[in-house]
Design a protein around this motif. Structure first.
Motif, short mmCIF file in Angstrom:
data_model
loop_
_atom_site.label_atom_id
_atom_site.label_comp_id
_atom_site.label_asym_id
_atom_site.label_seq_id
_atom_site.Cartn_x
_atom_site.Cartn_y
_atom_site.Cartn_z
N VAL A 170 25.76 5.09 15.74
CA VAL A 170 25.34 6.41 15.28
C VAL A 170 24.05 6.32 14.47
N VAL A 171 23.93 5.27 13.68
CA VAL A 171 22.73 5.01 12.87
C VAL A 171 21.96 3.87 13.51
N ASP A 172 20.63 4.04 13.62
CA ASP A 172 19.81 3.01 14.26
C ASP A 172 19.40 1.89 13.31
N ALA A 173 19.26 2.19 12.02
CA ALA A 173 18.89 1.16 11.05
C ALA A 173 19.25 1.62 9.66
N VAL A 174 19.66 0.68 8.83
CA VAL A 174 19.90 0.94 7.41
C VAL A 174 18.65 0.49 6.67
N VAL A 175 17.99 1.44 6.01
CA VAL A 175 16.66 1.20 5.45
C VAL A 175 16.61 1.65 4.00
N ALA A 176 16.21 0.76 3.11
CA ALA A 176 16.05 1.10 1.70
C ALA A 176 14.91 2.10 1.55
N PRO A 177 14.98 2.99 0.56
CA PRO A 177 13.91 3.98 0.38
C PRO A 177 12.53 3.36 0.29
N VAL A 178 12.41 2.20 -0.34
CA VAL A 178 11.11 1.55 -0.49
C VAL A 178 10.55 1.09 0.86
N ASP A 179 11.43 0.90 1.85
CA ASP A 179 10.99 0.42 3.17
C ASP A 179 10.89 1.54 4.19
N LEU A 180 11.20 2.77 3.78
CA LEU A 180 11.25 3.86 4.75
C LEU A 180 9.88 4.14 5.36
N ARG A 181 8.84 4.14 4.55
CA ARG A 181 7.52 4.43 5.08
C ARG A 181 7.15 3.47 6.22
N GLU A 182 7.38 2.18 6.00
CA GLU A 182 7.05 1.20 7.03
C GLU A 182 7.88 1.42 8.28
N ALA A 183 9.19 1.73 8.12
CA ALA A 183 10.05 1.95 9.27
C ALA A 183 9.60 3.17 10.07
N VAL A 184 9.22 4.23 9.38
CA VAL A 184 8.75 5.44 10.06
C VAL A 184 7.42 5.16 10.77
N GLN A 185 6.53 4.46 10.11
CA GLN A 185 5.25 4.12 10.73
C GLN A 185 5.46 3.32 12.02
N ARG A 186 6.37 2.38 12.00
CA ARG A 186 6.63 1.54 13.17
C ARG A 186 7.11 2.41 14.34
N VAL A 187 8.00 3.35 14.05
CA VAL A 187 8.48 4.24 15.11
C VAL A 187 7.37 5.14 15.61
N LEU A 188 6.57 5.68 14.70
CA LEU A 188 5.53 6.62 15.10
C LEU A 188 4.46 5.96 15.95
N ARG A 189 4.23 4.68 15.74
CA ARG A 189 3.25 4.00 16.59
C ARG A 189 3.70 3.98 18.05
N VAL A 190 5.00 4.17 18.28
CA VAL A 190 5.53 4.21 19.64
C VAL A 190 5.72 5.64 20.13
N VAL A 191 6.29 6.52 19.31
CA VAL A 191 6.72 7.83 19.80
C VAL A 191 5.81 8.99 19.44
#
Length: 478
Positions: A170-191
């Motif tokens: 149901v959840v794709d990744a467990v991400v600490a708030p401090v790491d959220l920006r990097e996780a979102v950036q990584r996805v956005l570079r694809v989608v």
């Protein structure tokens, strides 16, 4: 509005410094235009009523009109009880706006914060193309206190944890708030919709650079299909993990997918991910040979693959499937769970998806588990890869009632990449080369061939692509 509810609203505004439980805004993340809908938990526990719904819906519809990525950050107890059923129905209103955003193939990302429960989780908070969750957050259908009051039984301590939902897919990744920006950036570079034109590292009209193709002509009489079977079964043969390392960047695992890290974390037999493959945004659906030593491909893995096909279609991303399997799960549980039907639905999803598809026959290709990922606009095969209705030992058992004729059956079943090329089931066979396809270094050439094929099939419109795909598979019976 009752006087008591009015007092609740006043106290919530004084406590939170906000006028409602939903905040909205817009900006950029790594240059990508993003709209944000965020809960304000300090305002009546982030509960959602009609006023909050109007604000959220307006922001979502504006994001759709402006073709922005949408990022939701819920933290809510759910429906605002003070407003009763009319507030409960607002979950439909927000979800309808999300459905419109997704129908426009615009990315919707969700970050589940502590806590996210009730009608919010059961509607718009669970509709993300990619869903992250805050470590330690309470994420569940109903809060544990309500569950215990209604059922008389307490929930297990981790039943509503992000890690439990990650294991459930149901959840794709467990991400600490401090790491959220990097996780979102990584996805956005694809989608991200404003990522610019999709390009491959090679022109579509020529052989991809650095790829040695097998010369065509008469069948290779010196090659031994049984030797290919043994080579693809070698314990030290690199598989999906090496292919991904050699060919992709910005990888985001989806659902319950895990890439193994040693014997303690063997990974999942089916891996689904967002990635850039040689710079081309795509969804990868691959079979991990190492994980299958611990867990064969079963119904759950096939459902994950089918879900990934749908995600790719929603986001209009190409699909790359990677086949490397000794066969599907053989057990009573697999039969009771409908393994054959899961295989059929997976291959049907690939046959009918409107997005470009390329399949990679990387190593072993035994039975229905291999067939489930084979339908594609183009198929690339490693020279020593093979495909068979069942392992040669199984064919030997059917024909001779013993496994002793496995090598003979491998030679008779026309299982090799070159056989498949002549049948029209494979488009490109990549030669072993000095390093060998079945090595980490050898995967670079294979990745180049995949990128080359992706670029070639992507130039067609969806209707032309689907028609060509139907014709391709019809020709297999001619």
């Amino acid at each position: 509005m009752s006087a008591a509810y009015g007092r609740d609203l006043s106290r919530a505004a004084a406590r939170s410094g906000r006028d409602e439980s939903i905040r909205t805004g817009a900006g950029r993340v790594a240059g990508h235009r993003v709209a944000v809908v965020a809960s304000e938990y300090d305002f009546l526990g982030g509960s959602v009523g009609r006023a909050a719904t109007r604000r959220a819906t307006a922001a979502i519809e504006r994001a759709t009109a402006e073709k922005r990525v949408l990022l939701a950050l819920p933290a809510s107890g759910g429906t605002r009880i003070q407003e009763g059923t009319p507030a409960f129905l607002q979950m439909l209103t927000i979800s309808a706006a999300i459905a419109g955003h997704r129908a426009a193939s615009l990315p919707y990302l969700v970050y589940l914060r502590h806590p996210t429960t009730g009608g919010v989780l059961a509607s718009w908070a669970s509709l993300g193309h990619v869903t992250f969750a805050e470590p330690g957050a309470l994420v569940g259908f109903l809060g544990p206190r309500v569950v215990e009051a209604l059922t008389g039984a307490a929930l297990a301590r981790d039943a509503q944890s992000p890690r439990a939902l990650r294991r459930a897919g149901v959840v794709d990744a467990v991400v600490a708030p401090v790491d959220l920006r990097e996780a979102v950036q990584r996805v956005l570079r694809v989608v991200a919709v404003d990522r610019g034109p999709t390009t491959a590292e090679s022109d579509t009209g020529a052989q991809p650079a650095g790829v040695e193709l097998v010369e065509r002509g008469e069948p290779d009489q010196t090659g031994d299909p049984w030797a290919s079977v043994l080579a693809t079964r070698a314990p030290d043969r690199p598989g999906l993990r090496a292919f991904l390392a050699a060919s992709t960047s910005d990888l985001t695992l989806l659902g319950a997918s895990e890439l193994g890290q040693g014997p303690d974390v063997p990974g999942t037999p089916m891996v689904t991910a967002l990635a850039l493959l040689r710079g081309i945004p795509c969804v990868v659906i691959g079979q991990d040979r190492e994980a299958q030593r611990h867990q064969p491909i079963g119904v759950r893995a096939l459902h994950a693959a089918q879900h990934a096909v749908q995600r790719a279609a929603d986001l209009r991303l190409p699909i790359v499937t990677v086949i490397d399997t000794p066969g599907a799960e053989l057990s009573e549980e697999a039969e009771r769970s409908g393994l054959a039907a899961a295989i059929a639905h997976c291959l049907a999803a690939l046959l009918s998806t409107p997005v470009p598809t390329v399949s990679v026959l990387l190593g072993q290709g035994a039975g229905g588990a291999a067939l489930a990922l084979l339908p594609a606009d183009a198929v690339v095969a490693a020279e020593d890869a093979w495909l068979a209705p069942l392992p040669p030992e199984g064919a030997s058992t059917i024909m001779h009632r013993t496994v002793d004729h496995a090598a003979e059956m491998a030679r008779e079943l026309r299982i090799t990449a070159d056989d498949l090329y002549r049948l029209g089931a494979v488009d490109v066979v990549v030669a072993r080369g000095p390093a060998g396809v079945g090595t980490t270094a050898g995967f670079a050439g294979l990745a180049g061939a995949v990128a080359h094929c992706l670029a070639g099939v992507a130039v067609r419109d969806a209707a032309t692509r689907l028609a060509a795909r139907r014709d391709r598979h019809r020709r297999l019976s001619s």
